[in-house]
Design an enzyme around this catalytic site. Structure first.
Site, PDB file in Angstrom:
ATOM      1  N   ILE A  66      -4.098  -5.992  -1.266  1.00  0.00           N
ATOM      2  CA  ILE A  66      -3.505  -7.037  -2.092  1.00  0.00           C
ATOM      3  C   ILE A  66      -2.002  -7.137  -1.835  1.00  0.00           C
ATOM      4  CG2 ILE A  66      -3.085  -5.548  -4.094  1.00  0.00           C
ATOM      5  CD1 ILE A  66      -3.997  -7.969  -5.833  1.00  0.00           C
ATOM      6  N   GLY A 121      -7.297  -3.110  -1.473  1.00  0.00           N
ATOM      7  CA  GLY A 121      -8.196  -4.238  -1.677  1.00  0.00           C
ATOM      8  C   GLY A 121      -9.081  -4.539  -0.490  1.00  0.00           C
ATOM      9  N   ASP A 124     -12.277  -2.828  -1.022  1.00  0.00           N
ATOM     10  CA  ASP A 124     -13.112  -3.633  -1.930  1.00  0.00           C
ATOM     11  C   ASP A 124     -13.846  -4.715  -1.143  1.00  0.00           C
ATOM     12  OD1 ASP A 124     -12.229  -2.832  -4.875  1.00  0.00           O
ATOM     13  OD2 ASP A 124     -10.377  -3.041  -3.747  1.00  0.00           O
ATOM     14  N   GLU A 144      -5.263   2.507  -4.320  1.00  0.00           N
ATOM     15  CA  GLU A 144      -4.886   2.148  -5.690  1.00  0.00           C
ATOM     16  C   GLU A 144      -4.388   3.341  -6.497  1.00  0.00           C
ATOM     17  OE1 GLU A 144      -7.718  -1.136  -4.434  1.00  0.00           O
ATOM     18  OE2 GLU A 144      -7.519   1.021  -4.110  1.00  0.00           O
ATOM     19  N   ASP A 152     -10.178  -2.011  -8.925  1.00  0.00           N
ATOM     20  CA  ASP A 152     -10.882  -2.816  -9.923  1.00  0.00           C
ATOM     21  C   ASP A 152     -11.563  -4.064  -9.376  1.00  0.00           C
ATOM     22  OD1 ASP A 152      -8.641  -4.323  -9.366  1.00  0.00           O
ATOM     23  OD2 ASP A 152      -7.791  -4.244 -11.389  1.00  0.00           O
TER      24      ASP A 152
END
Length: 270
Positions: A66, A121, A124, A144, A152
């Site tokens: 991110i 991210g 993810d 993270e 998340d």
């Protein structure tokens, strides 16, 4: 297709090659990324010409995760009321989750080709793909934990089913970086390649092999695999019986059997 700010999309041989296209920013996931990926995978889902997706990153790295500037912008919009802040943050997190749910929910197989950094991210994202492949020198990290938060957007929910609970916990709690060979040894990637060129060639070859199969059969196979993540074996058997009661009437079955008997390559309709 539309022009995208964070991606480049190319279609050839019934394969959609989706590239994260911010190499000057190490393919960090900015605001455009999160909205455009939903649009792209909705298009993929609705386009019969596309049978397989290859997801990669332009330049030296897959993605650094991110965009921190985006995180800072979200933080700057918070006020003094804890309740309202919590509501706003929850809504934003659910929006980001929807972006990778679009990848996971895609009817077509999604193959990730990973070189260089695959951090935060980006883990993810690849967790939402069907298969993952990398260069030997790729670097993976659930970062993270090092910025004071829990992942998340899907890593903690999807990764245990890929690499197992214990290894996921180790990587999530420590944030340590693993290379391509260790990623292969724990099942995070299916195989590794010497360099980015060999990686893309190898993944495209696998994608072409899948694209040559019956799209009805591929669709059913992916649906059954996804269904079994959250159901018992007898539930899955009941579902495939109902599913194939319709799908076994497809012309693809006759085409495949005829081709097999005549030792010819089958050609399936989109």
């Amino acid at each position: 297709m539309s022009d995208y700010k964070a991606f480049r999309v190319e279609v050839a041989d019934k394969i959609a090659h989706v590239l994260i296209n911010r190499p000057e920013k190490v393919n960090a996931m900015n605001a455009d990324f999160w909205t455009e990926i939903i649009e792209i995978f909705r298009w993929v889902d609705a386009t019969d010409e596309v049978r397989v997706v290859v997801l990669s990153g332009a330049g030296k790295h897959f993605s650094s995760g991110i965009d921190l500037m985006m995180l800072a912008q979200v933080g700057s919009q918070l006020g003094k009321d804890v309740g309202r802040n919590a509501e706003a943050l929850r809504r934003k997190i659910l929006e980001l989750q929807a972006s990778f749910n679009a990848v996971d929910n895609c009817r077509k197989p999604v193959l990730a080709a990973i070189q260089g950094y695959c951090l935060g991210g980006a883990i993810d994202l690849i967790s939402a793909c069907d298969m993952r492949y990398s260069t030997a020198d790729a670097q993976f990290s659930i970062k993270e934990i090092d910025i004071g938060m829990a992942a998340d957007v899907g890593t903690l929910q999807r990764l245990p089913r890929i690499i197992g609970d214990g290894m996921m916990r180790e990587l999530a709690f420590t944030g340590r970086t693993i290379g391509g060979e260790e990623a292969r040894s724990i099942g995070l990637v299916n195989r590794t390649y010497a360099d980015a060129s060999a990686l893309l060639d190898g993944v495209m070859e696998i994608a072409r092999e899948i694209a040559a199969k019956s799209p009805i059969a591929v669709r059913g196979t992916k649906e059954m695999i996804r269904y079994m993540r959250d159901h018992r074996v007898d539930d899955g058997l009941e579902y495939i019986a109902t599913w194939n009661a319709a799908m076994l009437q497809s012309a693809d079955l006759r085409v495949a059997m005829t081709a097999h008997m005549s030792k010819q390559k089958p050609e399936f309709a989109d």
